[in-house]
Design a protein around this motif. Structure first.
Motif, PDB file in Angstrom:
ATOM      1  N   PHE A   1       0.861  -1.171   0.000  1.00 52.54           N
ATOM      2  CA  PHE A   1       0.000   0.000   0.000  1.00 52.54           C
ATOM      3  C   PHE A   1       0.898   1.221   0.000  1.00 52.54           C
ATOM      4  N   ILE A   2       0.776   2.079  -1.007  1.00 47.89           N
ATOM      5  CA  ILE A   2       1.654   3.248  -1.134  1.00 47.89           C
ATOM      6  C   ILE A   2       0.854   4.540  -1.066  1.00 47.89           C
ATOM      7  N   ASP A   3       1.278   5.407  -0.171  1.00 50.82           N
ATOM      8  CA  ASP A   3       0.704   6.743  -0.049  1.00 50.82           C
ATOM      9  C   ASP A   3       1.632   7.712  -0.775  1.00 50.82           C
ATOM     10  N   VAL A   4       1.164   8.235  -1.921  1.00 52.40           N
ATOM     11  CA  VAL A   4       1.961   9.199  -2.688  1.00 52.40           C
ATOM     12  C   VAL A   4       1.437  10.591  -2.338  1.00 52.40           C
ATOM     13  N   TYR A   5       2.266  11.392  -1.690  1.00 56.10           N
ATOM     14  CA  TYR A   5       1.819  12.673  -1.152  1.00 56.10           C
ATOM     15  C   TYR A   5       2.782  13.792  -1.542  1.00 56.10           C
TER      16      TYR A   5
ATOM     17  N   GLY B   1      -3.002  19.736   1.404  1.00 54.59           N
ATOM     18  CA  GLY B   1      -3.821  19.727   2.617  1.00 54.59           C
ATOM     19  C   GLY B   1      -4.474  18.378   2.912  1.00 54.59           C
ATOM     20  N   PRO B   2      -5.169  17.775   1.945  1.00 55.76           N
ATOM     21  CA  PRO B   2      -5.779  16.459   2.199  1.00 55.76           C
ATOM     22  C   PRO B   2      -4.756  15.392   2.573  1.00 55.76           C
TER      23      PRO B   2
ATOM     24  N   SER C   1      -2.685  11.862   6.824  1.00 58.54           N
ATOM     25  CA  SER C   1      -1.496  11.462   7.567  1.00 58.54           C
ATOM     26  C   SER C   1      -1.639  11.715   9.070  1.00 58.54           C
ATOM     27  N   GLU C   2      -2.245  12.844   9.431  1.00 58.59           N
ATOM     28  CA  GLU C   2      -2.322  13.232  10.838  1.00 58.59           C
ATOM     29  C   GLU C   2      -3.573  12.703  11.560  1.00 58.59           C
ATOM     30  N   ASN C   3      -4.668  12.479  10.813  1.00 58.94           N
ATOM     31  CA  ASN C   3      -5.937  12.140  11.467  1.00 58.94           C
ATOM     32  C   ASN C   3      -6.492  10.752  11.148  1.00 58.94           C
ATOM     33  N   VAL C   4      -6.108  10.197  10.015  1.00 64.30           N
ATOM     34  CA  VAL C   4      -6.678   8.917   9.605  1.00 64.30           C
ATOM     35  C   VAL C   4      -5.707   7.765   9.837  1.00 64.30           C
ATOM     36  N   PHE C   5      -4.500   7.885   9.306  1.00 57.87           N
ATOM     37  CA  PHE C   5      -3.529   6.795   9.450  1.00 57.87           C
ATOM     38  C   PHE C   5      -3.183   6.461  10.907  1.00 57.87           C
ATOM     39  N   PRO C   6      -3.189   7.409  11.841  1.00 56.67           N
ATOM     40  CA  PRO C   6      -2.861   7.061  13.236  1.00 56.67           C
ATOM     41  C   PRO C   6      -3.948   6.246  13.953  1.00 56.67           C
ATOM     42  N   GLN C   7      -5.119   6.078  13.365  1.00 50.18           N
ATOM     43  CA  GLN C   7      -6.198   5.413  14.078  1.00 50.18           C
ATOM     44  C   GLN C   7      -5.973   3.898  14.161  1.00 50.18           C
ATOM     45  N   GLU C   8      -6.221   3.374  15.351  1.00 52.31           N
ATOM     46  CA  GLU C   8      -5.938   1.968  15.655  1.00 52.31           C
ATOM     47  C   GLU C   8      -6.693   1.006  14.742  1.00 52.31           C
TER      48      GLU C   8
ATOM     49  N   GLY D   1      -7.566  10.712  -3.912  1.00 54.83           N
ATOM     50  CA  GLY D   1      -8.344  11.506  -2.965  1.00 54.83           C
ATOM     51  C   GLY D   1      -8.373  10.909  -1.573  1.00 54.83           C
ATOM     52  N   ALA D   2      -8.568  11.781  -0.587  1.00 53.06           N
ATOM     53  CA  ALA D   2      -8.579  11.369   0.817  1.00 53.06           C
ATOM     54  C   ALA D   2      -9.815  10.542   1.144  1.00 53.06           C
ATOM     55  N   LYS D   3      -9.678   9.651   2.114  1.00 52.95           N
ATOM     56  CA  LYS D   3     -10.777   8.830   2.609  1.00 52.95           C
ATOM     57  C   LYS D   3     -10.710   8.768   4.125  1.00 52.95           C
ATOM     58  N   ASP D   4     -11.821   8.347   4.749  1.00 51.55           N
ATOM     59  CA  ASP D   4     -11.798   8.137   6.185  1.00 51.55           C
ATOM     60  C   ASP D   4     -11.412   6.685   6.468  1.00 51.55           C
ATOM     61  N   VAL D   5     -11.428   6.289   7.726  1.00 46.18           N
ATOM     62  CA  VAL D   5     -11.007   4.933   8.100  1.00 46.18           C
ATOM     63  C   VAL D   5     -11.844   3.878   7.401  1.00 46.18           C
ATOM     64  N   ASP D   6     -13.162   4.026   7.455  1.00 47.01           N
ATOM     65  CA  ASP D   6     -14.034   3.027   6.833  1.00 47.01           C
ATOM     66  C   ASP D   6     -13.826   2.966   5.325  1.00 47.01           C
ATOM     67  N   GLY D   7     -13.554   4.113   4.719  1.00 48.24           N
ATOM     68  CA  GLY D   7     -13.297   4.138   3.279  1.00 48.24           C
ATOM     69  C   GLY D   7     -12.044   3.366   2.912  1.00 48.24           C
ATOM     70  N   PHE D   8     -10.981   3.562   3.694  1.00 45.30           N
ATOM     71  CA  PHE D   8      -9.738   2.824   3.439  1.00 45.30           C
ATOM     72  C   PHE D   8      -9.916   1.328   3.660  1.00 45.30           C
ATOM     73  N   ILE D   9     -10.668   0.959   4.674  1.00 46.97           N
ATOM     74  CA  ILE D   9     -10.892  -0.468   4.944  1.00 46.97           C
ATOM     75  C   ILE D   9     -11.730  -1.091   3.839  1.00 46.97           C
TER      76      ILE D   9
END
Length: 465
Positions: free
Chosen positions: A45-49, A54-55, A60-67, A119-127
């Motif tokens: 899984f590659i995050d190209v940033y 901003g997104p 990086s700061e709010n979604v990826f850190p979630q358990e 585009g950015a997604k939330d936790v459920d979107g990534f899962i």
């Protein structure tokens, strides 16, 4: 010994923090990631940033850190970040072009792109995306899988995986494809709970379901009343309710072709061994238009969409003549009075004063059809000459709708409004007076409801409708 004991809480905190981490990103070169993916038989899984995006920062700061996300991604993927504007990033995007930031790739150990998300997604979107990726990988990538689905070579296992993993947008299509892949004995089995989930119109699927249900209803097993009850609840009614839902949608959207197809589908139930129609006066929201006659459905469609005026007028006159003849007001009122006596007796026997609860059963009876008759009449009035003959005919239908349920306040209000609009203030006043008396008859003392009726009556008396 005391030092060891003092260290224990600190060690526990560290363990908890390690366990509760979010997505863990690997360090190293891209070629090292590919080698590791191949060795571990995992997807990368590659995050190209970029630093200015901003997104990208938000994810990086709010979604990826979630358990929750970390638990899933750390166990299923090798996670890797790359700045698109760094030297390594510039080389990466030459091989894997991007159109916006952030872009997320899922790539196998051979460097083949399995999936790409922009585009950015939330936790459920990534899962949700991750679950799709796991499935794509099992079938040789998304292209191979979607090709098999498109050309009809996908087996039921693949289609079930596709349904299970599909995002909300694709799930209805995936469900229909899977259901069509089932053998008949599984499709109409009482344990097939997925029948209840159908939400996307598919003519071929519905034809098959209806035909198999009708055929099955004439088999020996249908003599078992207990089984029939279970089968009707789990299979037959969900299919009928689905057709009702689609009929309602076709009417609301004015889709004539779809509407006509659904009426034909409804007719395929004609040889079904069970009960089909509730009777047009007994239509309820929980069952719907499947249980009404085709004539009833057509009047709903024409009125809603203001189409086929001449055909509507002719059909409306014939329909109402037949309805009134077959359901005479005198016999309906007699039945209604018997219901009231029964309700009042039940309420008295409870000795808890729950008259409103018992009255509700009478108040809601026929509510759907009485309102529809008033809507149809309003359309008839609009497209007909405003002469004495039309006024008398419309008044007759409106009064009939009210007499079908004089305890239903919305019906009384609608009836009075329309009568006043066509110039029959006398009947409008009479209906509201009867409605007030009827509420007292069943001892329904709801102050808000009674106030509504009295205010409407005041407006009629003052000529303000």
């Amino acid at each position: 010994m005391k030092k060891i004991i003092l260290l224990l809480p600190f060690i526990l905190v560290i363990c908890i923090i390690c366990h509760a981490q979010g997505v863990k990103f690997e360090s190293g070169t891209w070629s090292e990631m590919l080698a590791k993916a191949k060795a571990e038989n995992k997807t990368i899984f590659i995050d190209v940033y970029t630093k200015w995006c901003g997104p990208c920062k938000h994810v990086s700061e709010n979604v990826f850190p979630q358990e929750k996300l970390g638990e899933y991604y750390n166990s299923h993927f090798i996670n890797y970040k790359i700045d698109a504007e760094s030297p390594a990033g510039k080389e990466f995007v030459k091989s894997y072009p991007i159109t916006g930031y952030p872009t997320f790739f899922f790539i196998d150990g051979n460097g083949k792109v399995i999936h790409k998300v922009v585009g950015a997604k939330d936790v459920d979107g990534f899962i949700a995306e991750a679950k799709m990726i796991s499935m794509y990988a099992r079938y040789g990538g998304i292209d191979n899988m979607m090709a098999a689905i498109k050309n009809g070579t996908a087996n039921r296992e693949l289609l079930f995986d596709y349904y299970q993993s599909a995002n909300p947008k694709n799930k209805p299509t995936a469900l229909n494809l899977y259901l069509k892949a089932l053998p008949t004995e599984e499709l109409i089995d009482v344990n097939n709970k997925l029948i209840d989930e159908i939400s996307l119109y598919d003519k071929d699927l519905l034809i098959r379901l209806i035909d198999e249900i009708v055929k099955f209803s004439h088999m020996d097993k249908y003599s078992d009343k207990k089984f029939v009850q279970e089968y009707s609840f789990n299979i037959v009614f969900p299919v009928q309710y689905t057709i009702s839902t689609f009929l309602k949608e076709s009417i609301e959207k004015g889709n004539q072709e779809w509407f006509n197809e659904l009426l034909q589908l409804k007719e395929r139930f004609v040889n079904y061994a069970g009960r089909l129609l509730d009777g047009d006066l007994n239509i309820i929201n929980g069952r719907g238009l499947f249980f009404a006659t085709p004539e009833y459905n057509k009047l709903c469609f024409w009125t809603r969409n203001r189409v086929h005026p001449e055909e509507f007028k002719k059909s409306m006159v014939a329909y109402m003549d037949k309805l009134i003849q077959e359901n005479h007001v005198d016999s309906l009122l007699k039945e209604e009075n018997n219901q009231i006596l029964k309700i009042l007796k039940e309420a008295e026997e409870t000795k808890r004063g729950q008259l409103a609860f018992f009255a509700q059963r009478v108040i809601e009876t026929g509510e759907v059809s009485t309102q529809n008759i008033i809507h149809w009449t309003e359309y008839f009035w609009r497209i007909s000459p405003s002469d004495k003959k039309t006024r008398e005919l419309c008044s007759k239908w409106i009064n009939y709708a009210f007499d079908l349920n004089r305890f239903n306040v919305p019906t009384a209000i609608s009836a009075a409004d329309l009568l006043a609009r066509i110039g029959n203030l006398k009947n409008a006043k009479s209906i509201l007076e009867k409605a007030i008396t009827s509420q007292k008859e069943i001892k329904n003392e709801d102050p808000k409801l009674l106030k509504t009726l009295h205010l409407k009556l005041r407006d009629v008396n003052n000529g303000k409708l």
